[in-house]
Design an enzyme around this catalytic site. Structure first.
Site, PDB file in Angstrom:
ATOM      1  N   SER A 239      -9.747   1.809   2.601  1.00 42.60           N
ATOM      2  CA  SER A 239      -8.848   2.555   1.736  1.00 42.60           C
ATOM      3  C   SER A 239      -7.785   1.676   1.066  1.00 42.60           C
ATOM      4  O   SER A 239      -7.172   2.103   0.095  1.00 42.60           O
ATOM      5  CB  SER A 239      -8.142   3.669   2.520  1.00 42.60           C
ATOM      6  OG  SER A 239      -7.333   3.107   3.540  1.00 42.60           O
TER       7      SER A 239
ATOM      8  N   LYS B  42       0.846  -1.195   0.000  1.00 39.35           N
ATOM      9  CA  LYS B  42       0.000   0.000   0.000  1.00 39.35           C
ATOM     10  C   LYS B  42       0.881   1.244   0.000  1.00 39.35           C
ATOM     11  O   LYS B  42       1.910   1.270   0.690  1.00 39.35           O
ATOM     12  CB  LYS B  42      -0.908  -0.021   1.235  1.00 39.35           C
ATOM     13  CG  LYS B  42      -1.965   1.086   1.259  1.00 39.35           C
ATOM     14  CD  LYS B  42      -2.883   0.951   2.476  1.00 39.35           C
ATOM     15  CE  LYS B  42      -3.969   2.013   2.494  1.00 39.35           C
ATOM     16  NZ  LYS B  42      -4.870   1.876   3.664  1.00 39.35           N
TER      17      LYS B  42
ATOM     18  N   SER C 133     -10.028  -0.392   6.873  1.00 44.73           N
ATOM     19  CA  SER C 133      -9.429  -0.303   5.534  1.00 44.73           C
ATOM     20  C   SER C 133      -8.715  -1.539   5.013  1.00 44.73           C
ATOM     21  O   SER C 133      -8.350  -1.570   3.845  1.00 44.73           O
ATOM     22  CB  SER C 133      -8.461   0.875   5.472  1.00 44.73           C
ATOM     23  OG  SER C 133      -9.186   2.054   5.294  1.00 44.73           O
TER      24      SER C 133
HETATM   25  N1  GLN Z   1     -13.294   4.255   5.753  1.00 43.64           N
HETATM   26  C1  GLN Z   1     -12.698   4.712   6.976  1.00 43.64           C
HETATM   27  C2  GLN Z   1     -12.304   6.152   6.851  1.00 43.64           C
HETATM   28  O1  GLN Z   1     -12.551   6.704   5.840  1.00 43.64           O
HETATM   29  C3  GLN Z   1     -11.548   3.843   7.348  1.00 43.64           C
HETATM   30  C4  GLN Z   1     -10.257   4.244   6.750  1.00 43.64           C
HETATM   31  C5  GLN Z   1      -9.104   3.393   7.190  1.00 43.64           C
HETATM   32  O2  GLN Z   1      -9.248   2.379   7.886  1.00 43.64           O
HETATM   33  N2  GLN Z   1      -7.923   3.851   6.831  1.00 43.64           N
HETATM   34  O3  GLN Z   1     -11.767   6.746   7.734  1.00 43.64           O
END
Ligand code: GLN
Length: 452
Positions: free
Chosen positions: A133, A58, A157
């Site tokens: 994400s 990532k 995410s």
């Molecule tokens: N969807 C969540 C957010 O937008 C989780 C993001 C994540 O775990 N990095 O914050």
């Protein structure tokens, strides 16, 4: 079969499908081939745990000499001079880094549509999001472009994109995996973890990256068990809690059915399944978006066009340098979070928002503590629905935030959880989430393995 063969396969697959899936932001074919040559040339030495396996990373995990953009225009030129601890551990395990994977900008989002470069598409159906994400990390594994990948999970995410793409995603206990070299989003929640095709691979990859790191002050100094030996297939007598809040309103009935059907498998193997309550679940999303945004507003202060980030051209003064660099560099979702977080932390509002959210966080953690007094694991869906269509939620942040309702409580409590595929609804994969006690990755891996 040589490492060069494996790397060839990986790039061949990428050439064939990544034009459509668009999981990668950057490929490092030259570097990967050089590593492969070195590994192939190593004769007689002991092999690393993950010898020669192609991996994708990532793009918020810093990689020496390989751009690390967080999918942000602000960091489009950032070329780190060091490796994250997980990268050093992977090198020791002898994986081959194939490239850097797309994500929502600074890991803020759940669909990959917040990448400032391009979206990633769900390999099962290109009209749908891969989740986020870590959407690039999930899509690349699902599409067979890499053997496995690393993602990060602040509020879901790793697990949510794993669920949407039909693969396995594990968020370890807070502090189990070093975050040195992970670009911080919300420091009290962030964890790095594996995205893999199956549970065994997940155990292997976790084995390679877990462990104490003096360079991360939140890293736990604990002995790392042998995760592979947990995969016994035996779940007899295991006590499974189903929180009624995870099967109620807002959960797609088809998702619920897929999870309940899969649970019958465990019951058939002698596990005991009972309904419980996690009464503060409904406040998790509100608490998370206050806490995560507050921490992000502070963490992202370093991106000012001086210390980090692309600098705005020809500013008239210092203030303009900051404001223009940040206005030009950050995308809309990142700005929304910085503004929300700065407001919540501002003098006079701190008690009403941040402190209150901290208290809610404690209540959520206590809900889990209570359930874990009597049960080994908590099981529910990973997300309320299967993947949604690209573009269908992008103008509606609140709906987007609610997709995280089943993953966020886990980060707030700091406990580990794994998402495993448990069937399909309307032709798209459904993820089942297994939540465990702090540092009990072995049990969630064992339960997850029993589904395979
Ligand atoms: N969807 C969540 C957010 O937008 C989780 C993001 C994540 O775990 N990095 O914050």
């Amino acid at each position: 079969i040589t490492v060069t063969d494996l790397v060839d396969e990986s790039y061949k697959r990428i050439a064939a499908v990544d034009g459509k899936v668009q999981a990668f932001l950057k490929l490092d074919e030259e570097g990967a081939r050089e590593t492969a040559r070195q590994l192939d040339g190593q004769a007689g030495e002991e092999r690393g745990l993950l010898f020669g396996l192609p991996i994708g990373i990532k793009d918020n995990i810093v990689t020496e000499g390989l751009t690390t953009t967080c999918a942000s225009q602000f960091l489009r030129n950032y070329n780190p001079i060091y490796d994250a601890t997980v990268m050093r551990k992977l090198k020791r395990a002898q994986t081959v880094t194939v490239g850097k994977l797309n994500m929502d900008e600074f890991a803020m989002g759940g669909s990959n549509e917040n990448s400032s470069f391009h979206p990633t598409y769900n390999p099962w159906n290109l009209d749908y999001v891969p989740g986020g994400s870590s959407g690039g990390s999930a899509a690349a594994v699902a599409a067979g472009e890499v053997y496995f990948s690393l993602g990060s999970d602040t509020g879901g995410s790793i697990r949510q994109p794993a669920g949407y793409c039909g693969i396995v995603g594990l968020k370890p206990t807070y502090g189990l995996v070093s975050r040195f070299g992970l670009v911080a989003f919300a420091s009290s929640l962030d964890q790095i973890g594996p995205l893999t095709k199956n549970v065994e691979d997940s155990a292997y990859l976790l084995q390679a990256i877990a462990g104490h790191d003096p360079q991360d002050s939140t890293s736990l100094n604990v002995d790392i068990p042998d995760y592979l030996s947990a995969l016994t297939g035996d779940v007899k007598g295991l006590r499974i809690a189903l929180p009624k809040e995870y099967f109620g309103e807002g959960i797609d009935p088809k998702v619920k059915d897929a999870v309940l059907t899969a649970l019958k498998v465990l019951e058939g193997q002698g596990a005991v399944v009972e309904e419980v309550s996690l009464p503060h679940s409904e406040y998790a999303v509100a608490a998370y978006y206050l806490l995560a945004s507050s921490e992000a507003s502070s963490n992202l202060a370093r991106f000012d066009g001086v210390r980090y980030g692309v600098r705005a051209e020809n500013p008239n003064n210092l203030l303009e340098l900051y404001t223009r660099s940040r206005s030009e560099g950050f995308g809309p979702e990142v700005k929304r979070r910085i503004m929300l977080g700065t407001y919540a932390l501002s003098s006079g509002y701190y008690d009403a928002y941040y402190l209150k959210a901290q208290k809610v966080r404690t209540l959520i953690k206590q809900d889990f503590d209570q359930v874990f007094e009597k049960y080994d694991v908590v099981i529910g869906p990973t997300a309320p629905t299967t993947a949604f269509k690209i573009g269908s939620q992008i103008d509606d942040p609140l709906t987007m935030y609610l997709n995280d309702i089943l993953t966020i409580p886990v980060n707030l409590a700091g406990v580990p959880a794994i998402s495993v595929p448990c069937g399909f609804a309307d032709g798209l994969p459904v993820g089942l989430q297994i939540i465990g006690k702090a540092l009990d990755e072995s049990t969630i891996l064992r339960v997850a393995h029993a589904f395979e």
